[in-house]
Structures are given as C-alpha cells and as structure tokens.
Scaffold this motif. Structure first.
Motif, PDB file in Angstrom:
ATOM      1  N   SER A 143       0.666  11.085  -8.709  1.00 31.72           N
ATOM      2  CA  SER A 143       0.944  12.415  -8.565  1.00 31.72           C
ATOM      3  C   SER A 143       2.214  12.744  -8.758  1.00 31.72           C
ATOM      4  N   SER A 144       2.450  14.084  -9.533  1.00 30.75           N
ATOM      5  CA  SER A 144       3.577  14.758  -9.583  1.00 30.75           C
ATOM      6  C   SER A 144       3.665  15.955  -9.072  1.00 30.75           C
ATOM      7  N   LEU A 145       5.048  16.120  -8.496  1.00 28.67           N
ATOM      8  CA  LEU A 145       5.350  17.568  -7.850  1.00 28.67           C
ATOM      9  C   LEU A 145       6.461  18.187  -8.816  1.00 28.67           C
ATOM     10  N   TYR A 146       6.203  19.333  -9.241  1.00 32.61           N
ATOM     11  CA  TYR A 146       6.959  20.229 -10.102  1.00 32.61           C
ATOM     12  C   TYR A 146       7.746  21.244  -9.411  1.00 32.61           C
ATOM     13  N   LEU A 147       8.785  21.391  -9.356  1.00 32.02           N
ATOM     14  CA  LEU A 147       9.832  22.273  -8.614  1.00 32.02           C
ATOM     15  C   LEU A 147      10.458  23.238  -9.965  1.00 32.02           C
ATOM     16  N   THR A 148       9.930  24.637 -10.153  1.00 34.17           N
ATOM     17  CA  THR A 148      10.342  25.013 -11.156  1.00 34.17           C
ATOM     18  C   THR A 148      11.277  26.316 -10.635  1.00 34.17           C
ATOM     19  N   ALA A 149      12.546  26.296 -11.573  1.00 29.80           N
ATOM     20  CA  ALA A 149      13.615  27.293 -11.114  1.00 29.80           C
ATOM     21  C   ALA A 149      14.006  27.146  -9.646  1.00 29.80           C
ATOM     22  N   SER A 150      14.537  26.032  -9.605  1.00 32.51           N
ATOM     23  CA  SER A 150      14.696  25.615  -8.037  1.00 32.51           C
ATOM     24  C   SER A 150      15.610  26.627  -7.325  1.00 32.51           C
ATOM     25  N   GLN A 151      15.289  26.761  -5.944  1.00 33.72           N
ATOM     26  CA  GLN A 151      16.156  27.497  -5.209  1.00 33.72           C
ATOM     27  C   GLN A 151      16.842  26.739  -4.085  1.00 33.72           C
ATOM     28  N   LEU A 152      18.070  27.340  -3.675  1.00 36.04           N
ATOM     29  CA  LEU A 152      18.736  26.467  -2.459  1.00 36.04           C
ATOM     30  C   LEU A 152      17.880  26.078  -1.361  1.00 36.04           C
ATOM     31  N   SER A 153      16.938  26.789  -0.964  1.00 37.40           N
ATOM     32  CA  SER A 153      16.091  26.523   0.019  1.00 37.40           C
ATOM     33  C   SER A 153      14.900  25.250  -0.145  1.00 37.40           C
ATOM     34  N   TYR A 154      15.037  25.030  -1.511  1.00 37.54           N
ATOM     35  CA  TYR A 154      13.907  23.901  -1.901  1.00 37.54           C
ATOM     36  C   TYR A 154      14.759  22.402  -1.378  1.00 37.54           C
ATOM     37  N   GLN A 195       0.745  -1.262  -0.153  1.00 37.42           N
ATOM     38  CA  GLN A 195      -0.069  -0.040   0.011  1.00 37.42           C
ATOM     39  C   GLN A 195       1.048   1.236   0.123  1.00 37.42           C
ATOM     40  N   GLN A 196       2.042   1.160   0.306  1.00 38.41           N
ATOM     41  CA  GLN A 196       3.096   2.260   0.579  1.00 38.41           C
ATOM     42  C   GLN A 196       3.102   2.971  -1.282  1.00 38.41           C
ATOM     43  N   PRO A 197       2.864   4.015  -1.211  1.00 35.17           N
ATOM     44  CA  PRO A 197       3.309   4.675  -2.453  1.00 35.17           C
ATOM     45  C   PRO A 197       4.615   4.574  -2.996  1.00 35.17           C
ATOM     46  N   VAL A 198       5.041   4.670  -4.217  1.00 34.33           N
ATOM     47  CA  VAL A 198       6.497   4.450  -4.606  1.00 34.33           C
ATOM     48  C   VAL A 198       6.523   5.829  -5.286  1.00 34.33           C
ATOM     49  N   GLN A 199       7.570   6.322  -4.824  1.00 36.51           N
ATOM     50  CA  GLN A 199       8.156   7.596  -5.233  1.00 36.51           C
ATOM     51  C   GLN A 199       9.607   7.460  -6.007  1.00 36.51           C
ATOM     52  N   SER A 200       9.425   8.310  -7.204  1.00 42.33           N
ATOM     53  CA  SER A 200      10.754   8.267  -8.002  1.00 42.33           C
ATOM     54  C   SER A 200      11.006   9.701  -8.333  1.00 42.33           C
ATOM     55  N   PRO A 201      12.316  10.160  -8.673  1.00 42.16           N
ATOM     56  CA  PRO A 201      13.646   9.241  -8.591  1.00 42.16           C
ATOM     57  C   PRO A 201      13.819   9.307  -6.959  1.00 42.16           C
ATOM     58  N   GLN A 202      14.711   8.419  -6.363  1.00 40.42           N
ATOM     59  CA  GLN A 202      15.070   8.415  -4.836  1.00 40.42           C
ATOM     60  C   GLN A 202      15.824   9.647  -4.740  1.00 40.42           C
ATOM     61  N   ALA A 203      16.788  10.088  -5.403  1.00 39.01           N
ATOM     62  CA  ALA A 203      17.342  11.228  -5.269  1.00 39.01           C
ATOM     63  C   ALA A 203      17.543  12.257  -6.531  1.00 39.01           C
ATOM     64  N   VAL A 204      17.664  13.369  -6.258  1.00 36.06           N
ATOM     65  CA  VAL A 204      17.944  14.244  -7.449  1.00 36.06           C
ATOM     66  C   VAL A 204      18.783  15.315  -6.798  1.00 36.06           C
ATOM     67  N   ILE A 205      19.956  15.635  -7.871  1.00 35.13           N
ATOM     68  CA  ILE A 205      20.775  16.807  -7.382  1.00 35.13           C
ATOM     69  C   ILE A 205      20.789  17.780  -8.721  1.00 35.13           C
ATOM     70  N   LEU A 206      20.492  18.878  -8.443  1.00 37.10           N
ATOM     71  CA  LEU A 206      20.246  20.035  -9.425  1.00 37.10           C
ATOM     72  C   LEU A 206      21.122  21.131  -8.850  1.00 37.10           C
ATOM     73  N   ARG A 207      21.416  22.019 -10.158  1.00 36.74           N
ATOM     74  CA  ARG A 207      22.064  23.350 -10.066  1.00 36.74           C
ATOM     75  C   ARG A 207      20.891  24.412  -9.643  1.00 36.74           C
ATOM     76  N   GLU A 212      17.318  25.014 -12.145  1.00 36.65           N
ATOM     77  CA  GLU A 212      16.990  23.973 -12.836  1.00 36.65           C
ATOM     78  C   GLU A 212      15.429  23.706 -12.311  1.00 36.65           C
ATOM     79  N   ASP A 213      14.920  22.763 -13.127  1.00 39.71           N
ATOM     80  CA  ASP A 213      13.662  22.411 -12.542  1.00 39.71           C
ATOM     81  C   ASP A 213      13.748  20.720 -12.501  1.00 39.71           C
ATOM     82  N   ALA A 214      12.669  20.210 -11.569  1.00 39.18           N
ATOM     83  CA  ALA A 214      12.638  18.838 -11.113  1.00 39.18           C
ATOM     84  C   ALA A 214      11.180  18.703 -11.151  1.00 39.18           C
ATOM     85  N   VAL A 215      11.185  17.178 -11.301  1.00 39.11           N
ATOM     86  CA  VAL A 215       9.799  16.405 -11.230  1.00 39.11           C
ATOM     87  C   VAL A 215       9.856  15.405 -10.352  1.00 39.11           C
TER      88      VAL A 215
END
Lengths: 109, 110
Positions: B71-82, B1-13, B16-19
C-alpha cells in the motif's frame, strides 16, 4: 458514539513495583481490544489482543500480563516492573478500524 | 509479519508531495493508515480493503495493491499540519490482529 478511556495519563514507578493500567470502552459491544507499547521515538509494539472476555493472546513474552474481566474492560498488569517497561502504553479497540485511547506514559525509575 | 515501511523519514518543504510505502511478505486482508503527532495517540486516516482500492480525503490518499501486498500513502501539496509519524497497519484476515510498521517520520518545513 464510541469512547475509549485510559488511566492514568502518566505514571512514575520504581523498578520492582507492580503495575495496573486500565482501559474501558463505551458505546460498542464485543470489540477487539489491544494493548500496544511505544518506546520513545519508536513504532507500535503489539503486546496483547483480545477477541472476547477471558480470551487473551500474548504477542511478546515478557513480565507483563493482560486480562479482560468484562466485555469492555481491558487491564494490563505486571508484578515487578523493569526499566525496559518504560514507554507509552496505548489501548485500542476495533470493530472495523482501530481507535486508540489517549495513552499512559509510564516511566520506570 | 511486521509490514515494512519506507522511507523511514522524510523532510519536505510546504507544498511538496510525499509517498510513503508499506509492504508485507504475506497476503493481506486490509491496510490501515494512521498519523501520530508527538506525544499523542495515533489517529485513523483510512482503511483499504480491496485490491486496487484507492481512497482519499483532502489531499491525502492511498492505494492498495493486493497482489503485490503493498500500500502507498500519497500526501499532495503538503501542509505544516501533515507533520508527524505515519504508521501502516496490516491485517491478514477479517478480525485478525493488526500489526503496525515501524513508522515513517514526516517533517514539513515552512
């Protein structure tokens, strides 16, 4: 406004000792209450949840137990702690969304 | 029943954007998104209730595809605080327990 309290903030206990963590909620009535555990660098593991006084659902069989003696009070207990019980314990309440307490960092030595 | 998240980890500058994706094998009533900073409790970001619903504030938004149970979470023009670990939590029914995924670690480089 709603507030959730957890104490203590940190705790170091020897193996085999008892445990009691308390969580109280202010500013709301009949909330759903949850206990989560988070091992270092890991996800949130649901331990117990309660929809009302005396109503406890256990998600993971283990040496922990929970009680809800009052509407806004949720207690996590153990009679004998294991090393594997170490972690970050979070209490949360929800009416529409979940609000987490500040957490208790438990180290079993 | 546990939802599956992907990716497990992301490194961005920074900038940059992330999903981050969250999927379930069961039909969902709602999806919750939280961010957790190291050593702190998770903080609520948003909840999505209806299939096709999209929400957002600032440069963080999310969508909920009810039919696909995703569901998808979109982070646009990521900031250090993200930076932090993002968790999705899913409910199968109203007043049901919320089950969280294992989290996605996001690290933003300057």
């Amino acid at each position: 406004s709603q507030t959730i309290h957890q104490w203590p903030a940190t705790l170091v206990q020897p193996v085999g000792s008892p445990l009691s963590l308390e969580c109280t909620v202010e500013g709301t009535s009949n909330p759903n209450l949850y206990w989560y555990r988070q091992a270092a660098g890991r996800g949130l593991q649901l331990l117990f949840y309660s929809v009302g006084i005396g109503q406890i659902s256990s998600e993971v069989p283990q040496n922990l137990s929970a009680s809800r003696p009052q509407d806004r009070q949720f207690i996590l207990s153990s009679k004998k702690l294991l090393l594997s019980d170490s972690g970050f314990y979070l209490c949360a309440w929800s009416v529409f969304q979940e609000y987490f307490g500040p957490g208790t960092r438990l180290t079993v030595t | 029943q546990q939802p599956v998240q992907s990716p497990q980890a992301v490194i961005l500058r920074e900038g940059e954007d992330a999903v981050i994706n969250c999927s379930s094998s069961k039909a969902l009533y709602s999806v919750h998104w939280y961010r957790q900073k190291h050593g702190e409790a998770p903080v609520f970001l948003m909840i999505l209730l209806k299939g096709g619903e999209q929400k957002g504030h600032d440069k963080i938004s999310a969508s909920f595809n009810e039919k696909r149970q995703q569901s998808s979470l979109y982070l646009t023009a990521s900031q250090l605080s993200y930076s932090g670990t993002y968790f999705c939590g899913t409910e199968r029914g109203r007043d049901d327990k919320i089950i969280f995924g294992k989290g996605t670690r996001l690290h933003i480089l300057p």
